[in-house]
Design an enzyme around this catalytic site. Structure first.
Site, PDB file in Angstrom:
ATOM      1  N   ASP A   1      -8.497 -47.118 -70.222  1.00 56.16           N
ATOM      2  CA  ASP A   1      -9.085 -48.399 -69.823  1.00 56.16           C
ATOM      3  C   ASP A   1     -10.332 -47.973 -68.892  1.00 56.16           C
ATOM      4  O   ASP A   1     -10.171 -48.000 -67.710  1.00 56.16           O
ATOM      5  CB  ASP A   1      -8.030 -49.070 -68.949  1.00 56.16           C
ATOM      6  CG  ASP A   1      -6.730 -49.266 -69.912  1.00 56.16           C
ATOM      7  OD1 ASP A   1      -6.561 -50.135 -70.490  1.00 56.16           O
ATOM      8  OD2 ASP A   1      -5.751 -48.531 -69.882  1.00 56.16           O
TER       9      ASP A   1
ATOM     10  N   GLY B   1       1.261 -41.237 -72.252  1.00 55.08           N
ATOM     11  CA  GLY B   1      -0.073 -41.439 -71.508  1.00 55.08           C
ATOM     12  C   GLY B   1       0.195 -41.780 -69.982  1.00 55.08           C
ATOM     13  O   GLY B   1      -0.511 -41.020 -69.105  1.00 55.08           O
ATOM     14  N   HIS B   2       1.029 -42.590 -69.649  1.00 55.65           N
ATOM     15  CA  HIS B   2       1.542 -42.677 -68.239  1.00 55.65           C
ATOM     16  C   HIS B   2       2.219 -41.403 -67.559  1.00 55.65           C
ATOM     17  O   HIS B   2       1.823 -41.034 -66.393  1.00 55.65           O
ATOM     18  CB  HIS B   2       2.693 -43.738 -68.052  1.00 55.65           C
ATOM     19  CG  HIS B   2       2.435 -45.149 -68.642  1.00 55.65           C
ATOM     20  ND1 HIS B   2       2.946 -45.736 -69.543  1.00 55.65           N
ATOM     21  CD2 HIS B   2       1.347 -46.110 -68.246  1.00 55.65           C
ATOM     22  CE1 HIS B   2       2.563 -47.111 -69.850  1.00 55.65           C
ATOM     23  NE2 HIS B   2       1.484 -47.227 -68.918  1.00 55.65           N
TER      24      HIS B   2
ATOM     25  N   GLN C   1      -3.119 -60.989 -64.624  1.00 55.04           N
ATOM     26  CA  GLN C   1      -4.152 -60.533 -65.465  1.00 55.04           C
ATOM     27  C   GLN C   1      -4.038 -60.601 -67.051  1.00 55.04           C
ATOM     28  O   GLN C   1      -4.956 -60.396 -68.011  1.00 55.04           O
ATOM     29  CB  GLN C   1      -4.322 -58.875 -65.369  1.00 55.04           C
ATOM     30  CG  GLN C   1      -2.978 -58.291 -66.089  1.00 55.04           C
ATOM     31  CD  GLN C   1      -3.269 -56.613 -65.653  1.00 55.04           C
ATOM     32  OE1 GLN C   1      -2.935 -56.294 -64.389  1.00 55.04           O
ATOM     33  NE2 GLN C   1      -3.175 -55.799 -66.650  1.00 55.04           N
TER      34      GLN C   1
ATOM     35  N   SER D   1      -0.360 -46.393 -76.248  1.00 54.72           N
ATOM     36  CA  SER D   1      -0.390 -47.592 -75.637  1.00 54.72           C
ATOM     37  C   SER D   1       0.690 -48.227 -75.491  1.00 54.72           C
ATOM     38  O   SER D   1       1.557 -48.260 -76.795  1.00 54.72           O
ATOM     39  CB  SER D   1      -1.611 -48.607 -76.226  1.00 54.72           C
ATOM     40  OG  SER D   1      -1.325 -50.004 -75.695  1.00 54.72           O
TER      41      SER D   1
ATOM     42  N   ARG E   1       1.390 -51.372 -76.260  1.00 51.04           N
ATOM     43  CA  ARG E   1       1.060 -52.391 -77.229  1.00 51.04           C
ATOM     44  C   ARG E   1       1.039 -51.646 -78.527  1.00 51.04           C
ATOM     45  O   ARG E   1       1.633 -52.308 -79.638  1.00 51.04           O
ATOM     46  CB  ARG E   1       0.006 -52.909 -77.043  1.00 51.04           C
ATOM     47  CG  ARG E   1      -0.143 -53.911 -75.937  1.00 51.04           C
ATOM     48  CD  ARG E   1      -1.596 -54.813 -76.027  1.00 51.04           C
ATOM     49  NE  ARG E   1      -1.375 -55.911 -75.029  1.00 51.04           N
ATOM     50  CZ  ARG E   1      -1.919 -55.546 -73.651  1.00 51.04           C
ATOM     51  NH1 ARG E   1      -2.650 -54.694 -73.222  1.00 51.04           N
ATOM     52  NH2 ARG E   1      -1.694 -56.679 -72.850  1.00 51.04           N
TER      53      ARG E   1
ATOM     54  N   LEU F   1       6.887 -47.223 -70.102  1.00 47.66           N
ATOM     55  CA  LEU F   1       6.366 -45.952 -70.086  1.00 47.66           C
ATOM     56  C   LEU F   1       6.201 -44.987 -71.205  1.00 47.66           C
ATOM     57  O   LEU F   1       6.959 -44.892 -71.938  1.00 47.66           O
ATOM     58  CB  LEU F   1       6.990 -45.168 -68.866  1.00 47.66           C
ATOM     59  CG  LEU F   1       6.938 -45.844 -67.261  1.00 47.66           C
ATOM     60  CD1 LEU F   1       7.554 -45.147 -66.416  1.00 47.66           C
ATOM     61  CD2 LEU F   1       5.483 -46.247 -67.068  1.00 47.66           C
TER      62      LEU F   1
ATOM     63  N   MET G   1       2.007 -50.977 -65.648  1.00 46.34           N
ATOM     64  CA  MET G   1       2.941 -52.134 -65.988  1.00 46.34           C
ATOM     65  C   MET G   1       4.383 -51.527 -66.830  1.00 46.34           C
ATOM     66  O   MET G   1       4.990 -52.627 -67.555  1.00 46.34           O
ATOM     67  CB  MET G   1       2.298 -52.977 -67.101  1.00 46.34           C
ATOM     68  CG  MET G   1       0.846 -53.414 -66.197  1.00 46.34           C
ATOM     69  SD  MET G   1       0.359 -55.063 -66.853  1.00 46.34           S
ATOM     70  CE  MET G   1      -0.045 -54.787 -68.521  1.00 46.34           C
TER      71      MET G   1
HETATM   72  P1  AMP Z   1      -0.764 -49.805 -68.099  1.00 43.71           P
HETATM   73  O1  AMP Z   1       0.692 -49.831 -67.911  1.00 43.71           O
HETATM   74  O2  AMP Z   1      -1.186 -50.128 -69.484  1.00 43.71           O
HETATM   75  O3  AMP Z   1      -1.496 -50.861 -67.124  1.00 43.71           O
HETATM   76  O4  AMP Z   1      -1.430 -48.530 -67.751  1.00 43.71           O
HETATM   77  C1  AMP Z   1      -1.245 -47.899 -66.315  1.00 43.71           C
HETATM   78  C2  AMP Z   1      -2.119 -46.814 -66.430  1.00 43.71           C
HETATM   79  O5  AMP Z   1      -1.680 -45.945 -67.283  1.00 43.71           O
HETATM   80  C3  AMP Z   1      -3.609 -47.030 -66.365  1.00 43.71           C
HETATM   81  O6  AMP Z   1      -4.264 -46.499 -65.456  1.00 43.71           O
HETATM   82  C4  AMP Z   1      -3.970 -46.680 -67.907  1.00 43.71           C
HETATM   83  O7  AMP Z   1      -5.192 -46.542 -68.004  1.00 43.71           O
HETATM   84  C5  AMP Z   1      -2.997 -45.554 -67.976  1.00 43.71           C
HETATM   85  N1  AMP Z   1      -2.857 -45.196 -69.451  1.00 43.71           N
HETATM   86  C6  AMP Z   1      -2.292 -46.120 -70.631  1.00 43.71           C
HETATM   87  N2  AMP Z   1      -2.395 -45.647 -71.538  1.00 43.71           N
HETATM   88  C7  AMP Z   1      -2.790 -44.305 -71.532  1.00 43.71           C
HETATM   89  C8  AMP Z   1      -3.205 -43.151 -72.291  1.00 43.71           C
HETATM   90  N3  AMP Z   1      -3.002 -43.214 -73.780  1.00 43.71           N
HETATM   91  N4  AMP Z   1      -3.750 -42.136 -71.799  1.00 43.71           N
HETATM   92  C9  AMP Z   1      -3.977 -42.037 -70.679  1.00 43.71           C
HETATM   93  N5  AMP Z   1      -3.723 -42.969 -69.548  1.00 43.71           N
HETATM   94  C10 AMP Z   1      -3.298 -44.073 -70.036  1.00 43.71           C
END
Ligand code: AMP
Length: 284
Positions: free
Chosen positions: A151, A39-40, A64, A186, A188, A36, A33
């Site tokens: 997640d 984690g991403h 969602q 995150s 957030r 970035l 989403m």
């Molecule tokens: P999001 O942008 O929050 O929807 O996350 C996109 C992808 O990045 C999803 O597969 C998340 O599980 C993964 N993700 C988000 N935060 C982390 C993190 N801290 N470590 C590993 N993967 C992450």
């Protein structure tokens, strides 16, 4: 540094992906989403290592988010995201403005896995996730798609739908990236003040405590849940959504820890909802 090609149109993305596949090149796909962070980036780096072509999608999926959630204020730092993708040698950024047809009436639901844990306080959330991920995988048709273990419930749902709908890609789970203080990274986290962030550290602390206890042989779920709740309860602004010890495949509550187990926490600090988990494999 080569700029990624930015595609906004789903048909164009699908046509381009077909050409890539026809040319005999593998596609690694990282749905996000945006906003970035490290984690991403860890998912993107892994996709870069394992595939010829890397596609990252950036789409804040409205379906969602529930009423009153943070869809409107969700960060959308478009240019910074593109710069990070360029630095990570992403080939394509798929950034649609909208992904839903005006008369869209089809939903993907994954029975049994959507209702517990985050599903309790976010009704409809996983239906939105499952639907958008199915759409994205149908558009990009990757060889491999990368998802974070942070997640955990989402990952389980996506593994189930890819299998059940024969979507024909490998789902690659990736470990949770953490800041040096232990907080799971995150998008957030940027909502948190310094004080709120300090309180948020009780989440990884409670999970770490659980890990130590389990490693020392503790298997009593009720006892562990109480102790984790106590650690979280020390923080005045932290409101527990759930603390759970569940079967890592079915998400069913456990009394005694055995097999593959997920310890998962969701909590709100002021208005920011955070989740985190640790996983144990093959507990006896
Ligand atoms: P999001 O942008 O929050 O929807 O996350 C996109 C992808 O990045 C999803 O597969 C998340 O599980 C993964 N993700 C988000 N935060 C982390 C993190 N801290 N470590 C590993 N993967 C992450």
């Amino acid at each position: 540094m080569a700029e990624p090609i930015v595609i906004k149109d789903a048909d164009e993305m699908q046509a381009r992906a077909r050409e890539i596949t026809k040319g005999g090149h593998s596609i690694g796909f990282v749905p996000t989403m945006g906003a970035l962070h490290a984690g991403h980036m860890s998912l993107i780096e892994r996709a870069r290592q394992e595939n010829d072509v890397v596609v990252v999608s950036i789409y804040v999926n409205p379906t969602q988010f529930g009423p009153g959630e943070d869809f409107e204020r969700y960060p959308r730092p478009g240019d910074a995201d593109k710069a990070l993708c360029a630095a990570a040698r992403v080939d394509y950024v798929f950034a649609p403005e909208s992904l839903y047809h005006k008369d869209s009436r089809t939903w993907v639901t994954v029975g049994g896995l959507e209702e517990p844990l985050c599903g309790m306080s976010r009704p409809g959330h996983f239906r939105g996730v499952a639907t958008v991920v199915t759409k994205l995988l149908s558009i990009v048709r990757p060889d491999r798609a990368y998802f974070g273990r942070k997640d955990a419930q989402q990952l389980l749902i996506i593994e189930a739908l890819v299998r059940d709908l024969d979507l024909g890609c490998d789902v690659v789970p990736c470990e949770t990236a953490r800041d040096p203080d232990g907080l799971a990274i995150s998008s957030r986290n940027r909502y948190l003040t310094i004080g709120e962030r300090r309180q948020a550290l009780a989440i990884p602390r409670a999970l770490q405590y659980c890990r130590q206890q389990v490693e020392q042989g503790e298997r009593d779920a009720v006892k562990l849940l109480g102790e984790m709740a106590n650690i979280l309860g020390e923080q005045p602004d932290l409101e527990i959504d759930y603390v759970a010890l569940v079967d890592a495949h079915t998400l069913e509550d456990l009394q005694v820890l055995k097999g593959d187990v997920l310890a998962a926490i969701a909590a709100k600090i002021t208005n920011t909802r955070l989740i985190d988990n640790v996983r144990f494999e093959g507990l006896q």
